[in-house]
Design a protein around this motif. Sequence first.
Motif, PDB file in Angstrom:
ATOM      1  N   LEU A  34       0.822  -1.199   0.000  1.00 13.13           N
ATOM      2  CA  LEU A  34       0.000   0.000   0.000  1.00 13.13           C
ATOM      3  C   LEU A  34       0.864   1.260   0.000  1.00 13.13           C
ATOM      4  CD1 LEU A  34      -2.702  -1.117   2.603  1.00 13.13           C
ATOM      5  CD2 LEU A  34      -2.827  -1.197   0.113  1.00 13.13           C
ATOM      6  N   VAL A  35       0.431   2.254  -0.738  1.00  9.22           N
ATOM      7  CA  VAL A  35       1.146   3.529  -0.854  1.00  9.22           C
ATOM      8  C   VAL A  35       0.189   4.652  -0.488  1.00  9.22           C
ATOM      9  CG1 VAL A  35       2.378   5.083  -2.406  1.00  9.22           C
ATOM     10  CG2 VAL A  35       2.642   2.614  -2.676  1.00  9.22           C
ATOM     11  N   LEU A  36       0.671   5.604   0.288  1.00  8.45           N
ATOM     12  CA  LEU A  36      -0.143   6.763   0.659  1.00  8.45           C
ATOM     13  C   LEU A  36      -0.456   7.590  -0.583  1.00  8.45           C
ATOM     14  CD1 LEU A  36      -1.418   8.478   2.912  1.00  8.45           C
ATOM     15  CD2 LEU A  36       0.800   9.636   3.161  1.00  8.45           C
ATOM     16  N   THR A  37      -1.742   7.769  -0.891  1.00  8.97           N
ATOM     17  CA  THR A  37      -2.129   8.497  -2.103  1.00  8.97           C
ATOM     18  C   THR A  37      -3.041   9.678  -1.834  1.00  8.97           C
ATOM     19  OG1 THR A  37      -4.039   7.031  -2.469  1.00  8.97           O
ATOM     20  CG2 THR A  37      -1.951   6.401  -3.517  1.00  8.97           C
ATOM     21  N   ASN A  38      -3.894   9.578  -0.815  1.00  9.36           N
ATOM     22  CA  ASN A  38      -4.877  10.628  -0.567  1.00  9.36           C
ATOM     23  C   ASN A  38      -5.069  10.861   0.923  1.00  9.36           C
ATOM     24  OD1 ASN A  38      -5.855   9.190  -3.281  1.00  9.36           O
ATOM     25  ND2 ASN A  38      -6.512  11.327  -3.339  1.00  9.36           N
ATOM     26  N   ALA A  39      -5.574  12.041   1.243  1.00  9.09           N
ATOM     27  CA  ALA A  39      -5.921  12.374   2.621  1.00  9.09           C
ATOM     28  C   ALA A  39      -7.305  13.007   2.619  1.00  9.09           C
ATOM     29  CB  ALA A  39      -4.902  13.322   3.227  1.00  9.09           C
ATOM     30  N   ILE A  40      -8.088  12.690   3.609  1.00  7.27           N
ATOM     31  CA  ILE A  40      -9.411  13.305   3.793  1.00  7.27           C
ATOM     32  C   ILE A  40      -9.370  14.134   5.064  1.00  7.27           C
ATOM     33  CG2 ILE A  40     -11.853  12.844   4.247  1.00  7.27           C
ATOM     34  CD1 ILE A  40     -11.622  10.336   2.560  1.00  7.27           C
ATOM     35  N   LEU A  41      -9.713  15.409   4.942  1.00  6.76           N
ATOM     36  CA  LEU A  41      -9.724  16.325   6.087  1.00  6.76           C
ATOM     37  C   LEU A  41     -11.165  16.629   6.458  1.00  6.76           C
ATOM     38  CD1 LEU A  41      -6.881  18.843   5.106  1.00  6.76           C
ATOM     39  CD2 LEU A  41      -6.728  16.670   6.358  1.00  6.76           C
TER      40      LEU A  41
END
Length: 239
Positions: A15-22
């Motif tokens: 798994l690779v960090l792709t998105n963030a939800i704020l």
Amino acid sequence: MSDHSTHFEASGGGLVLTNAILLYANQAPRHLKACGASSIDTAAFASIHAVELGGDGPPTIAAGSPLTRAHLRQWSQALGRTAQPELLPEHVLVAHPDMLAWWVPAEVRPAHFALSDPPADLHALAARTTLPVPYPPHLLIATRHGLGVYALPANERPGAETPVLHSPILNVFADGRLCWGNIPKPRALSIASIPAYESALFDSWSTHPNPGQDRTIRGKGGLVRLWDDLAARARAGFR
């Protein structure tokens, strides 16, 4: 002996960090925990951001856009494909949302033959029949694209270095893929669906060797005469 490989949809690199939800909300009273209670009646807003991975520095959250229901559906579907923790039966080798692999020990079981073009001088399989025959141990690999069927050299749980062999079962292509024909395909790819996959293989009617399948064995007559001999002699083992 053949070198077979099975491809499935999961990425091999992890798994690779792709998105963030704020998540944003009106400032809550201090006596409330940061996580808040779901019953708080307050305005809220959410945004989704791409995450930029640059060099050796820390990840950077890029400019975002409002989180939509389409985003939620996309990520809910992706999260739903995560494998749930479960105890694996002894015969299961891999259980993944995109691949299921297990082995079947050698066994004498009923086989169903309805040869579409039977050669002359068959002893047991000249007509449509069901007879007990010995099957060698098998490795079965189910994916969303089909079922891989391979024989094993020993009647024991295979490991990562165990070579696989051509299966002698009719209706299997030389590369190991099962020819489904009109056999119903299991809808799920789970441990609970293993009996349905095995039934599709062992309980369906064997009608013919697939193209190239007869070249996977030595001896005259090919696979049909091999199964005819096993059935006529009531062999207890595949040999």
